[in-house]
Design a protein around this motif. Structure first.
Motif, PDB file in Angstrom:
ATOM      1  N   ALA A 159       8.710  69.605  64.502  1.00 50.02           N
ATOM      2  CA  ALA A 159      10.014  69.975  64.651  1.00 50.02           C
ATOM      3  C   ALA A 159      11.478  68.318  63.843  1.00 50.02           C
ATOM      4  O   ALA A 159      10.894  67.462  64.074  1.00 50.02           O
ATOM      5  CB  ALA A 159       9.842  69.017  66.103  1.00 50.02           C
ATOM      6  N   THR A 160      12.755  69.172  64.435  1.00 52.64           N
ATOM      7  CA  THR A 160      13.725  68.457  64.150  1.00 52.64           C
ATOM      8  C   THR A 160      13.976  67.633  65.173  1.00 52.64           C
ATOM      9  O   THR A 160      14.183  67.230  66.332  1.00 52.64           O
ATOM     10  CB  THR A 160      15.177  69.549  63.646  1.00 52.64           C
ATOM     11  N   VAL A 161      14.357  66.192  64.314  1.00 49.05           N
ATOM     12  CA  VAL A 161      14.992  64.691  65.224  1.00 49.05           C
ATOM     13  C   VAL A 161      16.025  64.705  65.506  1.00 49.05           C
ATOM     14  O   VAL A 161      16.924  64.799  63.869  1.00 49.05           O
ATOM     15  CB  VAL A 161      13.797  63.768  64.691  1.00 49.05           C
ATOM     16  N   PRO A 162      16.342  65.416  66.711  1.00 49.17           N
ATOM     17  CA  PRO A 162      18.094  65.022  66.219  1.00 49.17           C
ATOM     18  C   PRO A 162      17.936  63.506  66.400  1.00 49.17           C
ATOM     19  O   PRO A 162      18.126  62.267  66.393  1.00 49.17           O
ATOM     20  CB  PRO A 162      18.501  65.233  67.984  1.00 49.17           C
ATOM     21  N   ALA A 163      19.925  63.001  65.945  1.00 49.48           N
ATOM     22  CA  ALA A 163      20.384  61.991  65.690  1.00 49.48           C
ATOM     23  C   ALA A 163      20.001  60.709  66.920  1.00 49.48           C
ATOM     24  O   ALA A 163      19.038  59.697  66.082  1.00 49.48           O
ATOM     25  CB  ALA A 163      21.639  62.140  64.770  1.00 49.48           C
ATOM     26  N   GLU A 164      20.372  60.981  67.766  1.00 47.09           N
ATOM     27  CA  GLU A 164      20.277  60.413  69.280  1.00 47.09           C
ATOM     28  C   GLU A 164      18.913  59.836  68.818  1.00 47.09           C
ATOM     29  O   GLU A 164      18.520  58.924  69.819  1.00 47.09           O
ATOM     30  CB  GLU A 164      21.429  60.713  70.142  1.00 47.09           C
ATOM     31  N   ALA A 165      17.938  60.877  68.923  1.00 47.52           N
ATOM     32  CA  ALA A 165      16.407  60.478  68.773  1.00 47.52           C
ATOM     33  C   ALA A 165      15.849  59.456  68.179  1.00 47.52           C
ATOM     34  O   ALA A 165      14.416  58.978  68.006  1.00 47.52           O
ATOM     35  CB  ALA A 165      15.555  61.730  69.307  1.00 47.52           C
ATOM     36  N   ARG A 166      16.114  59.380  67.289  1.00 48.14           N
ATOM     37  CA  ARG A 166      15.602  58.501  65.450  1.00 48.14           C
ATOM     38  C   ARG A 166      15.920  57.029  65.341  1.00 48.14           C
ATOM     39  O   ARG A 166      16.119  56.902  66.940  1.00 48.14           O
ATOM     40  CB  ARG A 166      16.522  58.884  64.436  1.00 48.14           C
ATOM     41  N   ALA A 167      15.289  56.560  65.331  1.00 50.12           N
ATOM     42  CA  ALA A 167      14.398  55.195  65.344  1.00 50.12           C
ATOM     43  C   ALA A 167      16.056  54.250  65.487  1.00 50.12           C
ATOM     44  O   ALA A 167      16.446  54.883  64.063  1.00 50.12           O
ATOM     45  CB  ALA A 167      13.791  54.479  64.274  1.00 50.12           C
ATOM     46  N   VAL A 168      16.230  53.156  65.789  1.00 46.31           N
ATOM     47  CA  VAL A 168      17.349  52.318  65.824  1.00 46.31           C
ATOM     48  C   VAL A 168      17.234  51.379  64.098  1.00 46.31           C
ATOM     49  O   VAL A 168      16.503  50.796  63.877  1.00 46.31           O
ATOM     50  CB  VAL A 168      17.732  51.258  66.812  1.00 46.31           C
ATOM     51  N   ASP A 169      18.658  51.439  63.491  1.00 48.89           N
ATOM     52  CA  ASP A 169      18.278  50.164  62.233  1.00 48.89           C
ATOM     53  C   ASP A 169      18.644  49.081  62.893  1.00 48.89           C
ATOM     54  O   ASP A 169      18.812  48.418  63.788  1.00 48.89           O
ATOM     55  CB  ASP A 169      19.978  50.698  61.691  1.00 48.89           C
ATOM     56  N   PRO A 182      21.392  49.566  81.013  1.00 46.95           N
ATOM     57  CA  PRO A 182      21.122  49.317  79.444  1.00 46.95           C
ATOM     58  C   PRO A 182      20.148  50.757  78.972  1.00 46.95           C
ATOM     59  O   PRO A 182      20.023  51.254  79.586  1.00 46.95           O
ATOM     60  CB  PRO A 182      19.705  48.332  79.614  1.00 46.95           C
ATOM     61  N   GLN A 183      20.522  50.672  77.810  1.00 50.87           N
ATOM     62  CA  GLN A 183      19.909  51.694  76.659  1.00 50.87           C
ATOM     63  C   GLN A 183      18.307  51.050  76.035  1.00 50.87           C
ATOM     64  O   GLN A 183      19.110  50.386  74.893  1.00 50.87           O
ATOM     65  CB  GLN A 183      21.060  52.181  75.395  1.00 50.87           C
ATOM     66  N   LEU A 184      17.729  51.260  76.495  1.00 47.00           N
ATOM     67  CA  LEU A 184      16.380  50.979  75.719  1.00 47.00           C
ATOM     68  C   LEU A 184      15.805  51.733  74.898  1.00 47.00           C
ATOM     69  O   LEU A 184      14.918  52.749  74.892  1.00 47.00           O
ATOM     70  CB  LEU A 184      15.493  50.374  77.219  1.00 47.00           C
ATOM     71  N   THR A 185      15.435  50.844  73.816  1.00 48.77           N
ATOM     72  CA  THR A 185      14.915  51.977  72.510  1.00 48.77           C
ATOM     73  C   THR A 185      13.225  50.906  72.061  1.00 48.77           C
ATOM     74  O   THR A 185      13.114  49.548  71.982  1.00 48.77           O
ATOM     75  CB  THR A 185      15.822  51.760  71.385  1.00 48.77           C
ATOM     76  N   LEU A 186      12.387  51.230  71.938  1.00 53.01           N
ATOM     77  CA  LEU A 186      11.014  50.672  71.598  1.00 53.01           C
ATOM     78  C   LEU A 186      10.392  51.708  70.478  1.00 53.01           C
ATOM     79  O   LEU A 186       9.934  53.111  70.649  1.00 53.01           O
ATOM     80  CB  LEU A 186      10.306  51.582  73.096  1.00 53.01           C
ATOM     81  N   GLN A 187       9.966  51.087  69.254  1.00 56.11           N
ATOM     82  CA  GLN A 187       9.915  51.351  68.301  1.00 56.11           C
ATOM     83  C   GLN A 187       9.022  50.699  67.379  1.00 56.11           C
ATOM     84  O   GLN A 187       9.272  49.378  67.384  1.00 56.11           O
ATOM     85  CB  GLN A 187      11.208  51.830  67.352  1.00 56.11           C
ATOM     86  N   VAL A 240      11.355  56.309  73.090  1.00 53.22           N
ATOM     87  CA  VAL A 240      10.080  55.465  72.311  1.00 53.22           C
ATOM     88  C   VAL A 240      10.057  56.351  70.825  1.00 53.22           C
ATOM     89  O   VAL A 240       9.839  57.235  71.054  1.00 53.22           O
ATOM     90  CB  VAL A 240       9.286  56.365  72.870  1.00 53.22           C
ATOM     91  N   VAL A 241       9.988  55.506  70.068  1.00 53.00           N
ATOM     92  CA  VAL A 241       9.478  55.986  68.574  1.00 53.00           C
ATOM     93  C   VAL A 241       8.876  55.728  67.600  1.00 53.00           C
ATOM     94  O   VAL A 241       8.470  54.722  68.013  1.00 53.00           O
ATOM     95  CB  VAL A 241      11.046  55.981  67.634  1.00 53.00           C
ATOM     96  N   VAL A 255      10.943  60.896  73.129  1.00 56.50           N
ATOM     97  CA  VAL A 255       9.188  60.446  72.371  1.00 56.50           C
ATOM     98  C   VAL A 255       9.005  61.183  71.722  1.00 56.50           C
ATOM     99  O   VAL A 255       8.557  62.169  71.182  1.00 56.50           O
ATOM    100  CB  VAL A 255       8.035  61.020  73.546  1.00 56.50           C
ATOM    101  N   VAL A 256       9.587  60.049  70.233  1.00 56.57           N
ATOM    102  CA  VAL A 256       9.201  61.013  68.724  1.00 56.57           C
ATOM    103  C   VAL A 256       8.005  60.424  68.214  1.00 56.57           C
ATOM    104  O   VAL A 256       7.654  58.933  68.586  1.00 56.57           O
ATOM    105  CB  VAL A 256       9.834  60.943  68.428  1.00 56.57           C
ATOM    106  N   ASN A 257       6.998  61.340  67.922  1.00 52.85           N
ATOM    107  CA  ASN A 257       6.158  60.237  66.342  1.00 52.85           C
ATOM    108  C   ASN A 257       5.641  59.254  67.638  1.00 52.85           C
ATOM    109  O   ASN A 257       5.774  58.551  66.483  1.00 52.85           O
ATOM    110  CB  ASN A 257       6.376  59.543  65.472  1.00 52.85           C
ATOM    111  N   SER A 258       4.951  59.944  67.998  1.00 51.46           N
ATOM    112  CA  SER A 258       4.572  58.975  69.252  1.00 51.46           C
ATOM    113  C   SER A 258       2.975  59.229  69.922  1.00 51.46           C
ATOM    114  O   SER A 258       3.035  60.771  69.846  1.00 51.46           O
ATOM    115  CB  SER A 258       5.387  58.072  70.310  1.00 51.46           C
ATOM    116  N   THR A 259       1.778  58.731  70.567  1.00 49.14           N
ATOM    117  CA  THR A 259       0.468  58.611  69.383  1.00 49.14           C
ATOM    118  C   THR A 259       0.328  57.634  71.807  1.00 49.14           C
ATOM    119  O   THR A 259       0.356  56.818  71.968  1.00 49.14           O
ATOM    120  CB  THR A 259      -0.407  58.576  69.257  1.00 49.14           C
TER     121      THR A 259
END
Length: 401
Positions: free
Chosen positions: A87-97, A196-201, A232-233, A267-271
């Motif tokens: 599945a193509t992952v849109p830009a906003e769903a990818r891991a943050v630098d 807040p905008q929370l990213t967990l990777q 979540v990435v 939720v991207v590439n997660s288990t």
């Protein structure tokens, strides 16, 4: 969710929602390889209201590159998600630098990476990374890390593929709630704010347990979120727990109650494995949209009894072995994902989806849903799924067995 109990009663009377626990292995697979829907639909699918919301953009987008990963020589690196998912992952769903972190937990040794350091860093916000030495490390949380709503607006927690945050079977690991005054009110409309905008990777969340915590109705064994945004990435959720009974609580791994402007939780590439809760033993929400991409949800169990609303003489629950979604206006999209060996004591061994006002929609794309028994009810023709929404789920390139 008064509509559901009526439908369940009708289902028993008319056999439109057959009991299925012992018959799962005898079903024929449902395969859809071109755009369309699979099999027959739930009784409520005859109603065709329009105007279901689309999954909107947001969450601030990623940096220029994904978070750096440790080299193979530095120890075992986390492997999560479905490696065959396309599945193509849109830009906003990818891991943050996170190459330029705001703060770093640890000073190069496992001993320097403590629960207290995690709690303080999460409260302070910003881009957070770990420096715990070259080998994988488990940090046993002695307190729940809580997001302070005024700190951010972006909060990124990146484990570099080597960090496990453990609740030790005793507590929830992470908490964010824009409507919790103890974490600070930052707007006059806490239920719908963009931060807040929370990213967990690149993290593992293990042995979280929110049993007995009924804040906002309970649930969220590893992580609880209300408001703002969360994604979540490349992360794993292992053996998390929440209350075993209750008609509507859930989310042994992740419980989400609202997101800004109904934008989706990514939720991207997660288990997600080994979750146990009354409902939604991996993911659970009320009125929240989801996009689950290239992930794996396996071996999760909805162990409640009595469905929702609870049947007389029961405590309620037991629906959505992996995913439990309730509410009105929301969407779910699952793509490139494996959902297998999950179980529900009541309905939806894989997915329980109820849109009370019949505006909700679901898409399943290039995914495999297999061996997800529902002991009491599910939608005819959709093994492992109970669905009530605007129209039958759109299923493409997927197998349901």
């Amino acid at each position: 969710m008064k509509s559901v109990v009526t439908l369940l009663v009708l289902g028993v009377a008319t056999a439109t929602l057959p009991a299925c626990g012992g018959q799962a292995s005898g079903r024929q697979p449902v395969t859809v390889s071109a755009t369309g829907t699979a099999g027959a639909t739930a009784p409520a699918a005859a109603a065709q209201p329009t105007g279901a919301p689309g999954a909107r953009s947001g969450l601030g987008g990623p940096g220029k590159s994904a978070s750096p990963k440790p080299s193979p020589s530095s120890g075992t690196v986390l492997k999560a998600g479905n490696p065959n998912g396309r599945a193509t992952v849109p830009a906003e769903a990818r891991a943050v630098d996170t190459s330029r972190p705001t703060r770093t937990i640890g000073t190069g040794t496992p001993a320097s990476c403590t629960s207290d350091a995690v709690v303080k860093a999460v409260a302070a916000g910003g881009i957070i990374t770990f420096d715990c030495g070259p080998a994988p490390v488990t940090i046993r949380m002695k307190a729940t890390a809580k997001v302070r709503n005024a700190n951010g607006p972006k909060i990124v927690l990146d484990g570099g593929g080597k960090v496990t945050l453990s609740g030790g079977g005793d507590r929830r690991i992470l908490y964010m709630n824009t409507c919790d005054g103890a974490q600070g009110w930052t707007t006059s409309h806490c239920q719908n704010q963009d931060h807040p905008q929370l990213t967990l990777q690149n993290l593992t969340f293990a042995d979280g347990n929110s049993t007995g915590d009924r804040t906002e109705g309970g649930g969220g064994g590893a992580i609880f979120v209300r408001g703002g945004r969360v994604k979540v990435v490349n992360s794993r959720f292992v053996d998390n727990r929440c209350d075993r009974t209750g008609p509507d609580l859930g989310g042994a791994a992740l419980r989400v109650l609202s997101q800004y402007d109904n934008k989706p939780v990514y939720v991207v590439n997660s288990t997600f494995t080994g979750g146990v809760c009354a409902n939604g033993a991996a993911l659970s929400s009320i009125g929240v949209s989801w996009v689950v991409l290239n992930s794996v949800l396996s071996g999760n169990r909805a162990v409640g009894d009595g469905a929702n609303p609870a049947r007389a003489g029961t405590p309620g629950g037991g629906s959505g072995g992996a995913i439990y979604c309730d509410g009105n206006e929301f969407t779910v999209r699952i793509a490139g994902t494996i959902v297998e060996n999950n179980h529900a004591n009541e309905g939806g061994g894989a997915i329980f989806f109820v849109s009370n006002n019949r505006t909700g929609t679901m898409k399943i794309e290039n995914s495999n849903l297999r061996r997800n028994p529902s002991d009491a009810f599910e939608t005819r023709g959709l093994p492992g799924i109970f669905f009530l929404g605007a129209r039958p789920p759109a299923i493409t390139g997927s197998k349901l067995t």
